[in-house]
Motif scaffolding. Structure first.
Motif, mmCIF file in Angstrom:
data_model
loop_
_atom_site.group_PDB
_atom_site.id
_atom_site.type_symbol
_atom_site.label_atom_id
_atom_site.label_comp_id
_atom_site.label_asym_id
_atom_site.label_seq_id
_atom_site.Cartn_x
_atom_site.Cartn_y
_atom_site.Cartn_z
ATOM 1 N N LEU A 1 0.836 -1.202 0.000
ATOM 2 C CA LEU A 1 0.000 0.000 0.000
ATOM 3 C C LEU A 1 0.872 1.254 0.000
ATOM 4 C CD1 LEU A 1 -3.139 0.712 0.306
ATOM 5 C CD2 LEU A 1 -2.556 1.203 2.684
ATOM 6 N N VAL A 2 1.906 1.249 0.824
ATOM 7 C CA VAL A 2 2.811 2.400 0.902
ATOM 8 C C VAL A 2 3.597 2.553 -0.393
ATOM 9 C CG1 VAL A 2 4.832 3.351 2.087
ATOM 10 C CG2 VAL A 2 3.006 2.257 3.415
ATOM 11 N N VAL A 3 4.168 1.448 -0.894
ATOM 12 C CA VAL A 3 4.973 1.504 -2.115
ATOM 13 C C VAL A 3 4.156 2.024 -3.282
ATOM 14 C CG1 VAL A 3 6.119 0.049 -3.857
ATOM 15 C CG2 VAL A 3 6.654 -0.249 -1.424
ATOM 16 N N GLU A 4 2.939 1.533 -3.449
ATOM 17 C CA GLU A 4 2.111 1.952 -4.578
ATOM 18 C C GLU A 4 1.760 3.434 -4.481
ATOM 19 O OE1 GLU A 4 0.124 2.152 -8.054
ATOM 20 O OE2 GLU A 4 1.475 0.575 -7.342
ATOM 21 N N ASN A 5 1.351 3.884 -3.304
ATOM 22 C CA ASN A 5 0.986 5.286 -3.146
ATOM 23 C C ASN A 5 2.173 6.210 -3.396
ATOM 24 O OD1 ASN A 5 -1.844 6.288 -1.714
ATOM 25 N ND2 ASN A 5 -1.495 4.083 -1.505
ATOM 26 N N VAL A 6 3.318 5.870 -2.846
ATOM 27 C CA VAL A 6 4.488 6.743 -2.980
ATOM 28 C C VAL A 6 5.004 6.747 -4.414
ATOM 29 C CG1 VAL A 6 6.873 7.121 -2.263
ATOM 30 C CG2 VAL A 6 5.147 6.517 -0.558
ATOM 31 N N CYS A 7 5.141 5.571 -5.020
ATOM 32 C CA CYS A 7 5.677 5.491 -6.384
ATOM 33 C C CYS A 7 4.727 6.156 -7.382
ATOM 34 C CB CYS A 7 5.940 4.043 -6.776
ATOM 35 S SG CYS A 7 7.315 3.269 -5.882
ATOM 36 N N ALA A 8 3.425 6.011 -7.160
ATOM 37 C CA ALA A 8 2.459 6.638 -8.066
ATOM 38 C C ALA A 8 2.440 8.150 -7.899
ATOM 39 C CB ALA A 8 1.065 6.055 -7.833
ATOM 40 N N LYS A 9 2.599 8.630 -6.684
ATOM 41 C CA LYS A 9 2.576 10.075 -6.436
ATOM 42 C C LYS A 9 3.858 10.737 -6.935
ATOM 43 C CE LYS A 9 0.985 13.924 -4.665
ATOM 44 N NZ LYS A 9 0.783 14.081 -3.205
ATOM 45 N N ALA A 10 4.996 10.074 -6.718
ATOM 46 C CA ALA A 10 6.291 10.644 -7.108
ATOM 47 C C ALA A 10 6.586 10.276 -8.562
ATOM 48 C CB ALA A 10 7.394 10.141 -6.174
ATOM 49 N N ARG A 11 5.881 10.912 -9.481
ATOM 50 C CA ARG A 11 5.923 10.513 -10.892
ATOM 51 C C ARG A 11 7.326 10.530 -11.483
ATOM 52 N NH1 ARG A 11 1.444 13.993 -10.939
ATOM 53 N NH2 ARG A 11 -0.545 12.929 -11.189
ATOM 54 N N ASN A 12 8.125 11.509 -11.097
ATOM 55 C CA ASN A 12 9.432 11.687 -11.731
ATOM 56 C C ASN A 12 10.581 11.127 -10.902
ATOM 57 O OD1 ASN A 12 8.266 13.119 -13.935
ATOM 58 N ND2 ASN A 12 8.164 14.959 -12.651
ATOM 59 N N ALA A 13 10.267 10.433 -9.828
ATOM 60 C CA ALA A 13 11.318 9.897 -8.965
ATOM 61 C C ALA A 13 11.814 8.554 -9.485
ATOM 62 C CB ALA A 13 10.797 9.735 -7.543
ATOM 63 N N GLN A 14 13.055 8.231 -9.155
ATOM 64 C CA GLN A 14 13.582 6.886 -9.359
ATOM 65 C C GLN A 14 13.357 6.115 -8.071
ATOM 66 O OE1 GLN A 14 17.601 8.451 -10.545
ATOM 67 N NE2 GLN A 14 17.372 7.025 -12.250
ATOM 68 N N CYS A 15 12.664 4.982 -8.164
ATOM 69 C CA CYS A 15 12.240 4.230 -6.978
ATOM 70 C C CYS A 15 12.896 2.859 -6.951
ATOM 71 C CB CYS A 15 10.716 4.070 -6.974
ATOM 72 S SG CYS A 15 9.806 5.633 -7.008
ATOM 73 N N TYR A 16 13.458 2.500 -5.802
ATOM 74 C CA TYR A 16 14.135 1.216 -5.624
ATOM 75 C C TYR A 16 13.852 0.699 -4.211
ATOM 76 C CZ TYR A 16 16.983 3.209 -9.424
ATOM 77 O OH TYR A 16 17.406 3.796 -10.591
ATOM 78 N N PHE A 17 14.277 -0.553 -3.970
ATOM 79 C CA PHE A 17 14.429 -1.031 -2.595
ATOM 80 C C PHE A 17 15.898 -1.371 -2.407
ATOM 81 C CE2 PHE A 17 14.031 -5.056 -4.817
ATOM 82 C CZ PHE A 17 14.839 -5.923 -4.105
ATOM 83 N N TYR A 18 16.311 -1.490 -1.149
ATOM 84 C CA TYR A 18 17.717 -1.801 -0.844
ATOM 85 C C TYR A 18 17.761 -2.986 0.101
ATOM 86 C CZ TYR A 18 22.378 -1.299 1.236
ATOM 87 O OH TYR A 18 23.663 -1.544 1.691
ATOM 88 N N ARG A 19 18.563 -3.974 -0.251
ATOM 89 C CA ARG A 19 18.714 -5.154 0.618
ATOM 90 C C ARG A 19 20.060 -5.801 0.353
ATOM 91 N NH1 ARG A 19 14.238 -9.926 0.747
ATOM 92 N NH2 ARG A 19 12.986 -8.197 1.548
ATOM 93 N N THR A 20 20.722 -6.222 1.410
ATOM 94 C CA THR A 20 21.984 -6.947 1.275
ATOM 95 C C THR A 20 21.814 -8.362 1.811
ATOM 96 O OG1 THR A 20 22.900 -6.429 3.467
ATOM 97 C CG2 THR A 20 23.205 -4.775 1.732
ATOM 98 N N ALA A 21 22.790 -9.187 1.506
ATOM 99 C CA ALA A 21 22.749 -10.585 1.971
ATOM 100 C C ALA A 21 22.888 -10.696 3.483
ATOM 101 C CB ALA A 21 23.852 -11.382 1.278
ATOM 102 N N THR A 22 23.380 -9.632 4.129
ATOM 103 C CA THR A 22 23.569 -9.662 5.580
ATOM 104 C C THR A 22 22.399 -9.053 6.338
ATOM 105 O OG1 THR A 22 24.815 -7.588 5.425
ATOM 106 C CG2 THR A 22 26.082 -9.646 5.381
ATOM 107 N N GLY A 23 21.317 -8.683 5.619
ATOM 108 C CA GLY A 23 20.117 -8.225 6.295
ATOM 109 C C GLY A 23 19.939 -6.729 6.395
ATOM 110 N N ASP A 24 20.836 -5.956 5.773
ATOM 111 C CA ASP A 24 20.618 -4.511 5.710
ATOM 112 C C ASP A 24 19.479 -4.262 4.719
ATOM 113 O OD1 ASP A 24 22.934 -4.820 7.112
ATOM 114 O OD2 ASP A 24 24.186 -3.618 5.779
ATOM 115 N N GLU A 25 18.492 -3.480 5.118
ATOM 116 C CA GLU A 25 17.304 -3.392 4.263
ATOM 117 C C GLU A 25 16.585 -2.063 4.437
ATOM 118 O OE1 GLU A 25 13.282 -6.007 3.185
ATOM 119 O OE2 GLU A 25 14.550 -6.573 4.891
ATOM 120 N N MET A 26 16.072 -1.547 3.299
ATOM 121 C CA MET A 26 15.179 -0.393 3.284
ATOM 122 C C MET A 26 14.111 -0.685 2.239
ATOM 123 S SD MET A 26 14.722 2.516 4.875
ATOM 124 C CE MET A 26 16.359 2.798 5.567
ATOM 125 N N ASP A 27 12.836 -0.576 2.618
ATOM 126 C CA ASP A 27 11.752 -0.989 1.725
ATOM 127 C C ASP A 27 11.661 -0.131 0.468
ATOM 128 O OD1 ASP A 27 10.883 -3.107 3.321
ATOM 129 O OD2 ASP A 27 9.636 -1.791 4.554
#
Length: 384
Positions: free
Chosen positions: A292-318
């Motif tokens: 729900l959050v990802v869809e709302n933010v990505c749809a609202k931020a039309r010109n933004a580059q959107c990613y998630f971040y995750r490493t094999a050691t558990g560092d993560e940002m949705d």
């Protein structure tokens, strides 16, 4: 409901003042026709044709003559993907009479799926992606309720249904029509039961890393076939894939995208979740909030580059947004008393965002640390 899509009307009008044609693209029933009909009340000499209507389609049997006879009008062509041969004629008409705001094109397929035809109008058409209701479009209305929006999703007919049962019936019919009619109309020959199984499997994987081999094995098809099915669902605005963020680093980074069913109501319907109480007890609950959050933010931020971040050691940002020389990091938590892991803090240290939000269903914002703010989804949408 006069507030439907009012937030995007000015953006459409701005495009109409710049381009001879404006294409408004989005899934069926997301509000494209309603938006245009609201705009038509503000414009003189407006003509609307629905290409799914046999009588309207017949008017275009001689399109060059029709356009010449209505040269002084703004002409809206709804479901334009059903008549792709029109694009070449539209190009000739625009080049003959280059008047901004001449055509409005509505379509239920993405610019990628319509690539061959939209390329015909390159430099002549403004492209706008339209979504079902975002939360900031309906927050503040007398009937707004987060649980209702989260459970029913943002499609106007589903959200505004008189009861949850009526909403579920609408969503069930939407999914069936999408699979049995919309996909074949776009020229794809896929057995309806197979596509339904694919959508169901995708719903179960909502918010998780895409594993083509796992899905292929479950469906007894090849991984390239699964990729093809996902591409179709993505280009018809049912599924969103979120790519991982890479930077020159020695960290072992996850390379697969995440996949989401874009509308929370369709997700709940596909998984046969009958109520918000049932959703709260379902294993998908946390990932449902993330979607729900990802869809709302990505749809609202039309010109933004959107990613998630995750490493094999558990560092993560949705969610990581790069927008206007600013980096915004977002972590999604479905709890009203959210806590974060050590991997979250390591991700903040690595990404060094300008601002970090922990987005949760809370009523009042507060700071978890310097530049790390816990807040609701509406607050974040004001910042993107």
């Amino acid at each position: 409901m006069d507030y439907i899509k009012r937030g995007i009307q000015d953006f459409v009008i701005q495009n109409l003042s710049v381009f001879p044609a404006v294409a408004i693209l989005g899934s069926r029933q997301c509000g494209k026709s309603t938006l245009v009909k609201m705009l038509s009340a503000k414009k003189d000499n407006f003509l609307y044709l629905d290409l799914q209507n046999r009588d309207d389609l017949a008017k275009l049997s001689e399109p060059t003559l029709f356009f010449a006879h209505n040269a002084d009008k703004t002409i809206c062509l709804d479901e334009v993907q059903l008549k792709p041969d029109l694009f070449g004629i539209l190009r000739s008409e625009i080049d003959r009479d280059r008047r901004n705001g001449h055509f409005i094109l509505l379509g239920s397929a993405s610019r990628e799926l319509l690539q061959n035809t939209t390329e015909t109008l390159a430099g002549r058409v403004g492209l706008i992606d339209l979504t079902p209701f975002l939360i900031d479009e309906i927050d503040g209305e007398p009937d707004f309720d987060l649980a209702k929006y989260w459970f029913r999703g943002g499609y106007p007919e589903s959200y505004m249904a008189t009861t949850d049962a009526a909403s579920a019936l609408w969503r069930e019919n939407f999914i069936r029509t999408y699979i049995e009619r919309d996909i074949p109309q776009l020229g794809f020959s896929i057995a309806s039961p197979m596509l339904m199984r694919m959508l169901t499997m995708t719903a179960h994987e909502h918010g998780q890393l895409l594993n083509l081999s796992k899905l292929a094995s479950s469906l007894d098809v090849s991984p390239p076939t699964v990729r093809h099915y996902l591409d179709i669902m993505e280009h018809t605005y049912i599924v969103r894939s979120l790519q991982p963020y890479f930077e020159n680093t020695k960290k072992r980074l996850v390379k697969s995208p995440k996949i989401y069913v874009r509308d929370s109501g369709l997700l709940n319907q596909t998984l046969q979740i009958p109520s918000f109480n049932a959703l709260m007890g379902h294993t998908i609950f946390g990932n449902s909030w993330e979607g729900l959050v990802v869809e709302n933010v990505c749809a609202k931020a039309r010109n933004a580059q959107c990613y998630f971040y995750r490493t094999a050691t558990g560092d993560e940002m949705d969610l990581v947004l790069f927008q206007n020389n600013q980096t915004i990091a977002i972590e999604c938590k479905s709890s009203t008393a959210p806590t974060v892991s050590a991997g979250f803090w390591r991700a903040v240290d690595f990404l060094k965002p300008d601002v970090t939000f922990v987005v949760a269903p809370v009523s009042e914002p507060y700071f978890m640390a310097d530049n790390v703010k816990v807040c609701n989804l509406q607050t974040v949408l004001k910042c993107v």
